[in-house]
Write a protein that holds these residues in place. Sequence first.
Motif, PDB file in Angstrom:
ATOM      1  N   ILE A 131     -45.806  34.063 -49.992  1.00 48.15           N
ATOM      2  CA  ILE A 131     -45.644  35.003 -48.869  1.00 48.15           C
ATOM      3  C   ILE A 131     -44.173  35.137 -48.491  1.00 48.15           C
ATOM      4  O   ILE A 131     -43.680  36.258 -48.250  1.00 48.15           O
ATOM      5  N   LYS A 132     -43.462  34.030 -48.453  1.00 47.25           N
ATOM      6  CA  LYS A 132     -42.037  34.101 -48.100  1.00 47.25           C
ATOM      7  C   LYS A 132     -41.263  34.911 -49.129  1.00 47.25           C
ATOM      8  O   LYS A 132     -40.375  35.699 -48.790  1.00 47.25           O
ATOM      9  N   ARG A 133     -41.605  34.728 -50.407  1.00 48.35           N
ATOM     10  CA  ARG A 133     -40.906  35.465 -51.461  1.00 48.35           C
ATOM     11  C   ARG A 133     -41.133  36.966 -51.294  1.00 48.35           C
ATOM     12  O   ARG A 133     -40.221  37.773 -51.471  1.00 48.35           O
ATOM     13  N   ALA A 134     -42.359  37.333 -50.921  1.00 47.31           N
ATOM     14  CA  ALA A 134     -42.659  38.749 -50.720  1.00 47.31           C
ATOM     15  C   ALA A 134     -41.925  39.296 -49.499  1.00 47.31           C
ATOM     16  O   ALA A 134     -41.443  40.446 -49.526  1.00 47.31           O
ATOM     17  N   MET A 135     -41.800  38.497 -48.455  1.00 44.86           N
ATOM     18  CA  MET A 135     -41.079  38.950 -47.260  1.00 44.86           C
ATOM     19  C   MET A 135     -39.585  39.081 -47.542  1.00 44.86           C
ATOM     20  O   MET A 135     -38.922  39.959 -46.975  1.00 44.86           O
ATOM     21  N   VAL A 136     -39.054  38.233 -48.407  1.00 49.11           N
ATOM     22  CA  VAL A 136     -37.663  38.409 -48.838  1.00 49.11           C
ATOM     23  C   VAL A 136     -37.543  39.703 -49.630  1.00 49.11           C
ATOM     24  O   VAL A 136     -36.563  40.455 -49.523  1.00 49.11           O
ATOM     25  N   GLY A 137     -38.583  39.999 -50.410  1.00 50.80           N
ATOM     26  CA  GLY A 137     -38.603  41.244 -51.177  1.00 50.80           C
ATOM     27  C   GLY A 137     -38.594  42.478 -50.288  1.00 50.80           C
ATOM     28  O   GLY A 137     -38.013  43.513 -50.643  1.00 50.80           O
ATOM     29  N   VAL A 138     -39.233  42.393 -49.112  1.00 53.72           N
ATOM     30  CA  VAL A 138     -39.214  43.504 -48.148  1.00 53.72           C
ATOM     31  C   VAL A 138     -37.784  43.850 -47.778  1.00 53.72           C
ATOM     32  O   VAL A 138     -37.405  45.028 -47.672  1.00 53.72           O
ATOM     33  N   VAL A 139     -36.957  42.817 -47.588  1.00 51.46           N
ATOM     34  CA  VAL A 139     -35.577  43.010 -47.156  1.00 51.46           C
ATOM     35  C   VAL A 139     -34.689  43.446 -48.324  1.00 51.46           C
ATOM     36  O   VAL A 139     -33.748  44.234 -48.144  1.00 51.46           O
ATOM     37  N   LYS A 140     -34.997  42.963 -49.534  1.00 44.05           N
ATOM     38  CA  LYS A 140     -34.153  43.286 -50.679  1.00 44.05           C
ATOM     39  C   LYS A 140     -34.467  44.644 -51.299  1.00 44.05           C
ATOM     40  O   LYS A 140     -33.569  45.391 -51.685  1.00 44.05           O
ATOM     41  N   GLU A 141     -35.755  44.977 -51.403  1.00 47.33           N
ATOM     42  CA  GLU A 141     -36.126  46.178 -52.133  1.00 47.33           C
ATOM     43  C   GLU A 141     -37.220  47.001 -51.454  1.00 47.33           C
ATOM     44  O   GLU A 141     -37.620  48.046 -51.960  1.00 47.33           O
ATOM     45  N   GLY A 142     -37.687  46.553 -50.313  1.00 42.90           N
ATOM     46  CA  GLY A 142     -38.802  47.231 -49.674  1.00 42.90           C
ATOM     47  C   GLY A 142     -38.414  48.009 -48.437  1.00 42.90           C
ATOM     48  O   GLY A 142     -37.297  48.537 -48.325  1.00 42.90           O
ATOM     49  N   THR A 143     -39.327  48.032 -47.453  1.00 46.94           N
ATOM     50  CA  THR A 143     -39.151  48.874 -46.272  1.00 46.94           C
ATOM     51  C   THR A 143     -38.020  48.422 -45.351  1.00 46.94           C
ATOM     52  O   THR A 143     -37.569  49.197 -44.505  1.00 46.94           O
ATOM     53  N   GLY A 144     -37.551  47.180 -45.525  1.00 40.74           N
ATOM     54  CA  GLY A 144     -36.454  46.705 -44.677  1.00 40.74           C
ATOM     55  C   GLY A 144     -35.114  46.680 -45.367  1.00 40.74           C
ATOM     56  O   GLY A 144     -34.112  46.208 -44.801  1.00 40.74           O
ATOM     57  N   ALA A 145     -35.051  47.196 -46.599  1.00 38.16           N
ATOM     58  CA  ALA A 145     -33.830  47.065 -47.405  1.00 38.16           C
ATOM     59  C   ALA A 145     -32.645  47.798 -46.803  1.00 38.16           C
ATOM     60  O   ALA A 145     -31.517  47.281 -46.793  1.00 38.16           O
TER      61      ALA A 145
ATOM     62  N   TYR B  50     -26.366  37.024 -45.800  1.00 37.38           N
ATOM     63  CA  TYR B  50     -27.383  35.970 -45.812  1.00 37.38           C
ATOM     64  C   TYR B  50     -28.677  36.593 -46.329  1.00 37.38           C
ATOM     65  O   TYR B  50     -28.856  37.806 -46.337  1.00 37.38           O
ATOM     66  N   GLU B  51     -29.584  35.743 -46.753  1.00 37.22           N
ATOM     67  CA  GLU B  51     -30.878  36.204 -47.230  1.00 37.22           C
ATOM     68  C   GLU B  51     -31.920  35.958 -46.147  1.00 37.22           C
ATOM     69  O   GLU B  51     -31.986  34.871 -45.586  1.00 37.22           O
ATOM     70  N   SER B  52     -32.719  36.970 -45.853  1.00 36.72           N
ATOM     71  CA  SER B  52     -33.758  36.839 -44.832  1.00 36.72           C
ATOM     72  C   SER B  52     -35.072  37.375 -45.368  1.00 36.72           C
ATOM     73  O   SER B  52     -35.108  38.083 -46.381  1.00 36.72           O
ATOM     74  N   GLY B  53     -36.134  37.024 -44.677  1.00 39.46           N
ATOM     75  CA  GLY B  53     -37.446  37.562 -44.992  1.00 39.46           C
ATOM     76  C   GLY B  53     -37.960  38.331 -43.795  1.00 39.46           C
ATOM     77  O   GLY B  53     -37.717  37.938 -42.652  1.00 39.46           O
ATOM     78  N   GLY B  54     -38.672  39.430 -44.032  1.00 39.47           N
ATOM     79  CA  GLY B  54     -39.145  40.217 -42.912  1.00 39.47           C
ATOM     80  C   GLY B  54     -40.327  41.078 -43.272  1.00 39.47           C
ATOM     81  O   GLY B  54     -40.756  41.121 -44.428  1.00 39.47           O
ATOM     82  N   LYS B  55     -40.846  41.764 -42.291  1.00 38.79           N
ATOM     83  CA  LYS B  55     -41.924  42.725 -42.504  1.00 38.79           C
ATOM     84  C   LYS B  55     -41.858  43.781 -41.423  1.00 38.79           C
ATOM     85  O   LYS B  55     -41.874  43.464 -40.226  1.00 38.79           O
ATOM     86  N   THR B  56     -41.782  45.029 -41.856  1.00 37.30           N
ATOM     87  CA  THR B  56     -41.790  46.145 -40.916  1.00 37.30           C
ATOM     88  C   THR B  56     -43.227  46.475 -40.526  1.00 37.30           C
ATOM     89  O   THR B  56     -44.179  46.098 -41.214  1.00 37.30           O
ATOM     90  N   GLY B  57     -43.364  47.187 -39.425  1.00 39.50           N
ATOM     91  CA  GLY B  57     -44.694  47.578 -38.981  1.00 39.50           C
ATOM     92  C   GLY B  57     -44.641  48.794 -38.074  1.00 39.50           C
ATOM     93  O   GLY B  57     -43.655  49.017 -37.368  1.00 39.50           O
ATOM     94  N   THR B  58     -45.696  49.577 -38.127  1.00 37.56           N
ATOM     95  CA  THR B  58     -45.847  50.724 -37.241  1.00 37.56           C
ATOM     96  C   THR B  58     -47.242  50.660 -36.647  1.00 37.56           C
ATOM     97  O   THR B  58     -48.229  50.575 -37.391  1.00 37.56           O
ATOM     98  N   ALA B  59     -47.334  50.668 -35.333  1.00 35.37           N
ATOM     99  CA  ALA B  59     -48.628  50.536 -34.649  1.00 35.37           C
ATOM    100  C   ALA B  59     -48.984  51.851 -33.995  1.00 35.37           C
ATOM    101  O   ALA B  59     -48.220  52.395 -33.190  1.00 35.37           O
ATOM    102  N   GLN B  60     -50.156  52.342 -34.322  1.00 33.04           N
ATOM    103  CA  GLN B  60     -50.608  53.615 -33.794  1.00 33.04           C
ATOM    104  C   GLN B  60     -50.978  53.497 -32.326  1.00 33.04           C
ATOM    105  O   GLN B  60     -51.669  52.570 -31.924  1.00 33.04           O
ATOM    106  N   VAL B  61     -50.502  54.454 -31.518  1.00 38.18           N
ATOM    107  CA  VAL B  61     -50.801  54.470 -30.087  1.00 38.18           C
ATOM    108  C   VAL B  61     -52.072  55.254 -29.801  1.00 38.18           C
ATOM    109  O   VAL B  61     -52.873  54.886 -28.958  1.00 38.18           O
ATOM    110  N   PHE B  62     -52.269  56.371 -30.510  1.00 40.84           N
ATOM    111  CA  PHE B  62     -53.506  57.127 -30.353  1.00 40.84           C
ATOM    112  C   PHE B  62     -53.888  57.737 -31.695  1.00 40.84           C
ATOM    113  O   PHE B  62     -53.062  57.864 -32.607  1.00 40.84           O
ATOM    114  N   SER B  63     -55.146  58.063 -31.834  1.00 40.96           N
ATOM    115  CA  SER B  63     -55.665  58.529 -33.119  1.00 40.96           C
ATOM    116  C   SER B  63     -55.256  59.972 -33.388  1.00 40.96           C
ATOM    117  O   SER B  63     -55.373  60.846 -32.515  1.00 40.96           O
TER     118      SER B  63
END
Length: 632
Positions: free
Chosen positions: A518-532, A540-553
Amino acid sequence: MSLRRPLVNASDNNDRFRFRLAVSMALVLLAFAILLARFVHLQVIQHDYYSTRAENNRISLAPIVPNRGVIVDRNGVVMARNYSAFTLEITPSKVGDLEATIDELSQLVDIQPKDRKRFRKLLEESKTFESLPIRTRLSDEEVARFAANRYRFPGVEVQARLFRQYPLGAVASHAIGYIGRINKRDLEWITENEQLANYKGADHIGKIGLEQKYEFVLHGQSGYEQVEVDAGGRVVRSLSRTSPVDGNNLTLTLDTGLQEIAEKAFGNRRGALVAIEPATGGILALVSTPTYDPNLFIDGIRTDDWEQLNNSPDKPMMNRALNGVYPPGSTFKPFMALAALETGKRTAGQAIFDPGYFNFGTHQFRDDKKGGHGVVDMYKSIVESCDTYYYMLANDMGIESIARFMDQFGFGSRTGIDIEGESVGVLPSPEWKKRRFKRPEQQKWFAGDTVSIGIGQGYNAYTPLQLAQATATLANDGVMYRPHLVRHITDSRTGEKTLIEPQPLRTIPLKPQHIATIKRAMVGVVKEGTGARAFAGAAYESGGKTGTAQVFSLKGEKYEAGRIRERLRDHALYVAFAPADQPKIALAVLVENGGFGAQSAAPIARLVFDYYLLGKAPNGPAPEDASATEEE
């Protein structure tokens, strides 16, 4: 016929005189006897009682309020302190015409309409025999003018008072809180805690935040002065003095530099950020924006200021970090993936094909990427934030399995942080739904409910603090600490420091290889994914995960922020830890109605990490990443 008066018997007259004289003497003797008896009773039998009463009339005990403890951050920066100033105070019960008295006082001391409004508000909340301030922080000239005219104003006094000050203003106000005048509810609370005697003479108390939670630590021990008074109640001389014990001082885990950077990074946007030291649970920053100035509350907040704060649609008084509950969106996916590994529902290399949707019965759950992500394994599901992968996973796992696993990470439970007002949040389960709804048809859990849970939507609702704690626990390989704001307490008399030991809550039994995946994948988010893009060029190297939360349908329609009212737009989220190999900081960022996490939330996290790890201080708010996509 002549009448003769009988001859008076002299002997009878003498007898009557003697009798009257004897009775008079007896009455006099009886009166003297009564007086003597009363004298003996008062002077001998009740000597001690009346002597004590006389002494009490002559001697008065004046309470001495202690200095309130100081609050500083982890680097010694003062966040709450005291200073002394003169206050003009009125005791309403000793004043005949209150309005006329205030009018006369205004000729000597500058009393503004706002001072009168505050005084009336305090008068409504207080007892009439209490001394209430009509003006605070008098100048030396104003004190001298009143002193020269003191005889004209019975029931009015100038008092030297200690005032609380928050030198950083609005910075970290939701964590520090504020003090205010003691009201009826506070008095009941003091009495319940058997502290009434210790609050004689005190008129302020902590209302929220650390000021409230550590009230008895900060308040100290009241002293008293024994003084001799004359018949008019004026002090003649001091007889003895028992000094007060100042309140203890608090040193926090907060870093005010980091706190200011984080608050400024939001700009005018609403939201919250919680940064935690994973190895201790110490809160490094606790942000809720917009914020407020706690100095407004010390003397009694003005009506217009209170109305502005209380009626603002931005709700600046709300502590979003602790009280706000929000869907976690795609920041939930790393925990879902870890649950899949731990329960054996997936392996890291196991892949699915994503056509861009997941059909469940007659309902189609869409992925944000039109046409789908193709072949997706666990790493790619996190890096590219594939919804379809987690729709299928949630359906395979079932709600009971998801709820059991997520409960270990503190989702849907109070963290136990050392300030009041924390919300519980919602960790959905069939049992929760039965408790939540009244009608039987609403209580039933449907399989479709589970599908939405997988991408952090549906009934999911957590506080930013819970998200930060869960992220810190993941970064710390499953060891969870209770989040706390106080690092140590310093005794005001001895200077001895009592460390608030980090309190491990639990160690989640996770397999090291699963955590590493899981940590490797979160590092991947920052290197090549939605947080790049937000972390491009980071030292420095970090791990992360972006998110979008729907307020209404949107009911199947495509999300276009420009066509939706600002307060109905999606919330932006980002969770992260750094450095990736040995995390020193973990955080959760929420930007209300900020759109995509990569666009609004991740750049804030970048500024916070840059400052904490590299000492780099930006000049303005975090820039928005206009190139961010919906793939979160």
